[in-house]
Design a protein around this motif. Structure first.
Motif, PDB file in Angstrom:
ATOM      1  N   GLN A  34       0.830  -1.205   0.000  1.00  0.00           N
ATOM      2  CA  GLN A  34       0.000   0.000   0.000  1.00  0.00           C
ATOM      3  C   GLN A  34       0.867   1.258   0.000  1.00  0.00           C
ATOM      4  OE1 GLN A  34      -3.579   1.015  -0.274  1.00  0.00           O
ATOM      5  NE2 GLN A  34      -3.934  -0.200   1.555  1.00  0.00           N
ATOM      6  N   ARG A  35       1.818   1.299   0.899  1.00  0.00           N
ATOM      7  CA  ARG A  35       2.674   2.479   1.036  1.00  0.00           C
ATOM      8  C   ARG A  35       3.556   2.645  -0.168  1.00  0.00           C
ATOM      9  NH1 ARG A  35       4.202   0.989   7.319  1.00  0.00           N
ATOM     10  NH2 ARG A  35       2.410   2.049   8.260  1.00  0.00           N
ATOM     11  N   ARG A  36       4.062   1.517  -0.644  1.00  0.00           N
ATOM     12  CA  ARG A  36       4.910   1.557  -1.837  1.00  0.00           C
ATOM     13  C   ARG A  36       4.120   2.060  -3.030  1.00  0.00           C
ATOM     14  NH1 ARG A  36       9.459  -1.542  -4.432  1.00  0.00           N
ATOM     15  NH2 ARG A  36       8.832  -1.414  -6.615  1.00  0.00           N
ATOM     16  N   ARG A  37       2.881   1.648  -3.108  1.00  0.00           N
ATOM     17  CA  ARG A  37       2.012   2.064  -4.206  1.00  0.00           C
ATOM     18  C   ARG A  37       1.831   3.578  -4.184  1.00  0.00           C
ATOM     19  NH1 ARG A  37      -3.722   0.630  -5.382  1.00  0.00           N
ATOM     20  NH2 ARG A  37      -4.054   1.417  -7.502  1.00  0.00           N
ATOM     21  N   VAL A  38       1.542   4.121  -2.982  1.00  0.00           N
ATOM     22  CA  VAL A  38       1.342   5.570  -2.863  1.00  0.00           C
ATOM     23  C   VAL A  38       2.638   6.300  -3.202  1.00  0.00           C
ATOM     24  CG1 VAL A  38       0.880   7.447  -1.249  1.00  0.00           C
ATOM     25  CG2 VAL A  38      -0.566   5.406  -1.234  1.00  0.00           C
ATOM     26  N   LEU A  39       3.758   5.777  -2.725  1.00  0.00           N
ATOM     27  CA  LEU A  39       5.041   6.412  -3.044  1.00  0.00           C
ATOM     28  C   LEU A  39       5.241   6.458  -4.554  1.00  0.00           C
ATOM     29  CD1 LEU A  39       7.794   7.551  -2.402  1.00  0.00           C
ATOM     30  CD2 LEU A  39       8.642   5.229  -2.053  1.00  0.00           C
ATOM     31  N   GLU A  94       3.914  14.242 -12.409  1.00  0.00           N
ATOM     32  CA  GLU A  94       4.842  15.258 -12.895  1.00  0.00           C
ATOM     33  C   GLU A  94       4.818  16.506 -12.023  1.00  0.00           C
ATOM     34  OE1 GLU A  94       7.160  15.446 -15.451  1.00  0.00           O
ATOM     35  OE2 GLU A  94       6.874  13.285 -15.241  1.00  0.00           O
ATOM     36  N   ARG A  95       3.717  16.650 -11.291  1.00  0.00           N
ATOM     37  CA  ARG A  95       3.530  17.842 -10.461  1.00  0.00           C
ATOM     38  C   ARG A  95       3.144  17.382  -9.055  1.00  0.00           C
ATOM     39  NH1 ARG A  95       5.328  19.658 -14.167  1.00  0.00           N
ATOM     40  NH2 ARG A  95       4.516  20.608 -16.058  1.00  0.00           N
ATOM     41  N   PRO A  96       3.174  18.285  -8.101  1.00  0.00           N
ATOM     42  CA  PRO A  96       2.688  17.911  -6.765  1.00  0.00           C
ATOM     43  C   PRO A  96       1.264  17.374  -6.877  1.00  0.00           C
ATOM     44  CG  PRO A  96       3.716  20.072  -6.703  1.00  0.00           C
ATOM     45  CD  PRO A  96       3.688  19.659  -8.136  1.00  0.00           C
ATOM     46  N   ILE A  97       0.963  16.375  -6.092  1.00  0.00           N
ATOM     47  CA  ILE A  97      -0.320  15.703  -6.209  1.00  0.00           C
ATOM     48  C   ILE A  97      -1.042  15.758  -4.865  1.00  0.00           C
ATOM     49  CG2 ILE A  97       0.728  13.461  -5.708  1.00  0.00           C
ATOM     50  CD1 ILE A  97      -1.312  12.237  -7.658  1.00  0.00           C
ATOM     51  N   GLY A  98      -2.332  16.025  -4.907  1.00  0.00           N
ATOM     52  CA  GLY A  98      -3.129  16.144  -3.687  1.00  0.00           C
ATOM     53  C   GLY A  98      -3.564  14.798  -3.165  1.00  0.00           C
ATOM     54  N   ALA A  99      -3.957  14.765  -1.900  1.00  0.00           N
ATOM     55  CA  ALA A  99      -4.301  13.508  -1.250  1.00  0.00           C
ATOM     56  C   ALA A  99      -5.522  12.858  -1.903  1.00  0.00           C
ATOM     57  CB  ALA A  99      -4.564  13.742   0.233  1.00  0.00           C
ATOM     58  N   TYR A 100      -6.497  13.660  -2.302  1.00  0.00           N
ATOM     59  CA  TYR A 100      -7.709  13.090  -2.867  1.00  0.00           C
ATOM     60  C   TYR A 100      -7.524  12.642  -4.305  1.00  0.00           C
ATOM     61  CZ  TYR A 100     -10.646  13.795   1.188  1.00  0.00           C
ATOM     62  OH  TYR A 100     -11.192  13.689   2.449  1.00  0.00           O
ATOM     63  N   ARG A 131      -2.735   7.860   5.809  1.00  0.00           N
ATOM     64  CA  ARG A 131      -1.829   7.082   6.630  1.00  0.00           C
ATOM     65  C   ARG A 131      -0.566   6.727   5.862  1.00  0.00           C
ATOM     66  NH1 ARG A 131      -6.502   4.252  10.074  1.00  0.00           N
ATOM     67  NH2 ARG A 131      -7.061   3.205   8.144  1.00  0.00           N
ATOM     68  N   ALA A 132      -0.737   6.393   4.605  1.00  0.00           N
ATOM     69  CA  ALA A 132       0.446   6.100   3.795  1.00  0.00           C
ATOM     70  C   ALA A 132       1.308   7.352   3.672  1.00  0.00           C
ATOM     71  CB  ALA A 132       0.020   5.601   2.420  1.00  0.00           C
ATOM     72  N   LEU A 133       0.664   8.487   3.441  1.00  0.00           N
ATOM     73  CA  LEU A 133       1.413   9.739   3.304  1.00  0.00           C
ATOM     74  C   LEU A 133       2.163  10.058   4.598  1.00  0.00           C
ATOM     75  CD1 LEU A 133      -1.198  11.895   1.356  1.00  0.00           C
ATOM     76  CD2 LEU A 133       0.978  11.012   0.481  1.00  0.00           C
ATOM     77  N   ASP A 134       1.522   9.866   5.732  1.00  0.00           N
ATOM     78  CA  ASP A 134       2.181  10.135   7.010  1.00  0.00           C
ATOM     79  C   ASP A 134       3.448   9.287   7.149  1.00  0.00           C
ATOM     80  OD1 ASP A 134       0.318  11.978   7.728  1.00  0.00           O
ATOM     81  OD2 ASP A 134      -0.833  10.654   9.032  1.00  0.00           O
ATOM     82  N   PHE A 135       3.303   8.018   6.816  1.00  0.00           N
ATOM     83  CA  PHE A 135       4.469   7.135   6.886  1.00  0.00           C
ATOM     84  C   PHE A 135       5.589   7.625   5.980  1.00  0.00           C
ATOM     85  CE2 PHE A 135       6.920   3.703   5.038  1.00  0.00           C
ATOM     86  CZ  PHE A 135       7.388   3.038   6.157  1.00  0.00           C
TER      87      PHE A 135
END
Ligand SMILES: [Zn+2]
Ligand SMILES: [Zn+2]
Ligand SMILES: [Zn+2]
Ligand SMILES: [Zn+2]
Lengths: 153, 153
Positions: free
Chosen positions: A27-32, A39-45, A64-68
């Motif tokens: 999960q975390r690897r996927r979000v990373l 290409e640009r900053p991406i929002g959580a939603y 939670r993934a982002l926090d990690f």
DNA sequence: ACCAGGAATGTAACGATATAACAGCCCCAA
DNA sequence: TTGGGGCTGTTATATCGTTACATTCCTGGT
């Protein structure tokens, strides 16, 4: 982030987490990977949409993934944009600065020692101990400055 | 902000707006005063509560006043806190830096030329033209650093 | 004084960002 | 095998900010 850099970053991420006893779960690897591929900053939603991809997922999954990833220094949060970018050199902990082009949206990550030094000096004069400096500069990048005019305004 | 400084800031605000042909209406003046009276950065909805004060008001009321005050440089927004503080020297336009104590919440506004200089140098190396530098430093203020321990943790 | 017309405000609904609270699952270690 | 801690799922809610449109207020030209 190109494919080659992405692969390097993912390998570094795995190595770092292993060394630290932190679990870079799928999960975390996927979000990373999603953050780094953008290409640009991406929002959580926006991430959430991609994580769902037809399936189901709720905000906490992504946050939670982002926090990690933030804790591990694998991504950075841009406070002025409420968005996230992958770190291109997560191998060492660092406090970086961001140049954000208001025109094209591209972000450059700097690690300028002189700038950090000035900041610490200025803080010291007030007896202040910096812990998390946030430096984000909105402006115009070199490419956009050279454009003769806004093409499609 | 103490009473004396508050009065000076309000007078300066009136003078500035008059000179610029901007209208510091009672509503806007009220919000400015509330922001300045707050000992700490204050959020928009917190302001809204105080603006209502029994009566009725909706978010746009406060956000519009805040937008005006930001444009006029009478207040600043702290991006990391989603909150606002009054500027103590609105007489000249400036790009300032903020020292935010994570312990007591107090914020110090700096205007450090050396720091800004470093920032511009660093940006210039990337061909980047800064327009709005955002510098907010989370840390510990002198007072809180001297406290022997967290008293009521 | 009169009447546009723009600026400011009121009002209702909505959108975007982020967190709380609790339940279930998985894996490892005792 | 049996906890127990870390991770994930799920629902609801908190917090921050904007859109859209109606109304009122002020001002400047006549
Ligand atoms: Zn980085
Ligand atoms: Zn650009
Ligand atoms: Zn200021
Ligand atoms: Zn403090």
């Amino acid at each position: 982030m190109n494919e080659q850099l992405l692969n390097r970053v993912l390998r570094q991420a795995e190595a770092l987490c292993a060394r630290r006893g932190a679990r870079l779960t799928p999960q975390r690897r996927r979000v990373l990977e999603l953050v780094c591929r953008a290409e640009r900053p991406i929002g959580a939603y926006e991430l959430l949409d991609q994580v769902r991809d037809g399936g189901k997922a709720a905000p906490p999954t992504v946050y939670r993934a982002l926090d990690f990833l933030l804790e591990q220094g694998l991504i950075h949060k841009l406070e002025t944009l409420h968005a996230f970018i992958g770190c291109t050199h997560p191998d060492h902990p660092h406090s970086s600065q961001f140049l954000i082009c208001a025109d094209c949206g591209k972000v450059t990550e700097l690690e300028d020692a002189a700038l950090l030094g000035s900041l610490h000096s200025a803080a010291a004069e007030s007896g202040f101990s910096p812990q998390r400096p946030v430096i984000e500069v909105i402006g115009t990048c070199a490419r956009c400055a050279h454009k003769p005019d806004r093409p499609a305004d």
